[in-house]
Scaffold this active site. Sequence first.
Site, short mmCIF file in Angstrom:
data_model
loop_
_atom_site.label_atom_id
_atom_site.label_comp_id
_atom_site.label_asym_id
_atom_site.label_seq_id
_atom_site.Cartn_x
_atom_site.Cartn_y
_atom_site.Cartn_z
N LYS A 1 48.06 143.66 18.18
CA LYS A 1 47.58 144.59 19.21
C LYS A 1 48.43 145.85 19.21
O LYS A 1 47.98 146.90 19.61
CB LYS A 1 47.66 143.93 20.58
CG LYS A 1 46.81 142.70 20.71
CD LYS A 1 46.96 142.09 22.10
CE LYS A 1 46.86 140.59 22.05
NZ LYS A 1 48.16 139.92 21.80
N LYS B 1 59.18 146.33 14.57
CA LYS B 1 58.64 147.34 15.47
C LYS B 1 59.48 148.62 15.40
O LYS B 1 58.94 149.72 15.50
CB LYS B 1 58.55 146.80 16.90
CG LYS B 1 57.43 145.77 16.98
CD LYS B 1 56.98 145.41 18.37
CE LYS B 1 55.81 144.43 18.23
NZ LYS B 1 55.40 143.76 19.41
N LYS C 1 50.37 142.97 9.17
CA LYS C 1 50.02 141.90 10.10
C LYS C 1 49.09 142.47 11.18
O LYS C 1 49.38 143.53 11.74
CB LYS C 1 51.30 141.36 10.75
CG LYS C 1 51.06 140.41 11.93
CD LYS C 1 52.35 140.15 12.72
CE LYS C 1 52.20 140.50 14.18
NZ LYS C 1 52.06 139.47 15.15
P1 ADP Z 1 50.10 140.53 19.03
O1 ADP Z 1 51.03 140.83 17.89
O2 ADP Z 1 48.70 140.87 18.67
O3 ADP Z 1 50.51 141.14 20.34
P2 ADP Z 1 50.93 138.05 20.30
O4 ADP Z 1 52.39 138.38 20.20
O5 ADP Z 1 50.29 138.07 21.63
O6 ADP Z 1 50.11 138.96 19.23
O7 ADP Z 1 50.73 136.62 19.65
C1 ADP Z 1 49.96 135.61 20.26
C2 ADP Z 1 49.79 134.50 19.26
O8 ADP Z 1 48.94 134.94 18.19
C3 ADP Z 1 51.10 134.06 18.63
O9 ADP Z 1 51.08 132.65 18.49
C4 ADP Z 1 51.11 134.72 17.28
O10 ADP Z 1 51.82 133.96 16.31
C5 ADP Z 1 49.62 134.74 16.95
N1 ADP Z 1 49.32 135.89 16.08
C6 ADP Z 1 49.43 137.19 16.41
N2 ADP Z 1 49.07 137.98 15.38
C7 ADP Z 1 48.76 137.15 14.36
C8 ADP Z 1 48.31 137.35 13.02
N3 ADP Z 1 48.11 138.57 12.54
N4 ADP Z 1 48.08 136.26 12.25
C9 ADP Z 1 48.26 134.99 12.74
N5 ADP Z 1 48.67 134.74 14.00
C10 ADP Z 1 48.92 135.79 14.80
#
Ligand code: ADP
Length: 332
Positions: A200, A118, A197
């Site tokens: 959000k 980040k 990746k």
């Molecule tokens: P974000 O990065 O969108 O905020 P979160 O941190 O809320 O995602 O992650 C919630 C769950 O979704 C976690 O278990 C994370 O490993 C999974 N996850 C988030 N982005 C991905 C991705 N691009 N591919 C696979 N799993 C993901």
Amino acid sequence: MAPFAPGKTVVVSGIQSSGALHIGNYFGAIRQHIALQHAHPSYYFIVNYHAMTTVQDAAQLHAHTLDAAVTYLALGFDPDRSNLFVQSDVPLLNELTWIFFCLTPVSHLEKGVAYKDKVVQGLSPNCGLFNYPVLQAADILIYGGTLVPVGADQRQHIEMTRDIAQRFNNRFGEHFPIPSAYILDSVATVPGIDGRKMSKSYNNAIGIFEEKAALTRRVKRIKTDSTPLEAPKKPDKDNVFALIKLFATPEKQAELREAYLAGGYGYGHAKAELIAMMLDYFGPARERRRELLKDMDYVHDVLRQGARNARVVADACMERVRKLTGLMTTYG
Ligand code: ADP
């Protein structure tokens, strides 16, 4: 259900309420959450404290939190089998986080891939972002979690949780089970429309319930290379194909792989295929979501009950933690 029973599997996982849930969240985590709820006691929470590291607008945070709950229920979460709640409904969590801060070397957090990533993306690193894995460790351990279904991007954070649990147990006495990540090898990290990746935080996500027009605009923006329509293409290097693989049956995947390799099949064709697959795949859940949005009292009831159950477990955990650590209660 008795927490902290040796040998017992307790499933724990969280999802951020920093924006609409996306297909990376679904294939990396939510699908496994829904599948595991029938086998073991489970605690799934919407991590609004974590989301505050990026969302600092009350109306948005509130709306995203409820939207995450509706999304889980629409996708098949069963509140009779499992607990869904909002992280901040268990504020005791912050006490455990503090205790864990005191056990965590700063150098460990400096190595955090999500934090470093980040920073590289130019996002402002506040203390919350830096300390994110410690709050996550408290989240998992306060419910006696042993199995943590997450996407591959979370591997390092779960290692940190294991390390913190071990440090606590070594210093104060055996208390926390050492949890394991549950990561499906078949699901690589899902790429976003820019090839990074999907997240959000990166404005590159495709929402699970995006309406057709918005979905079409989003999918059209997926980055592809400039190979001309008639030329053969490399499916394993292409972001559109990476997403198609998530939705297509093995037969359909094989058919499209051949079309890529043969040439005469353009990225526009593949994108149209992807849009149709997504609308079809999430069609029944989309319908359930529409119904749920008409009955938000039910959604609130589910979250309230989940929080009640979670607080019982968290209270019991913290009572023992205070005894083990020498923190005192001098009243009551
Ligand atoms: P974000 O990065 O969108 O905020 P979160 O941190 O809320 O995602 O992650 C919630 C769950 O979704 C976690 O278990 C994370 O490993 C999974 N996850 C988030 N982005 C991905 C991705 N691009 N591919 C696979 N799993 C993901």
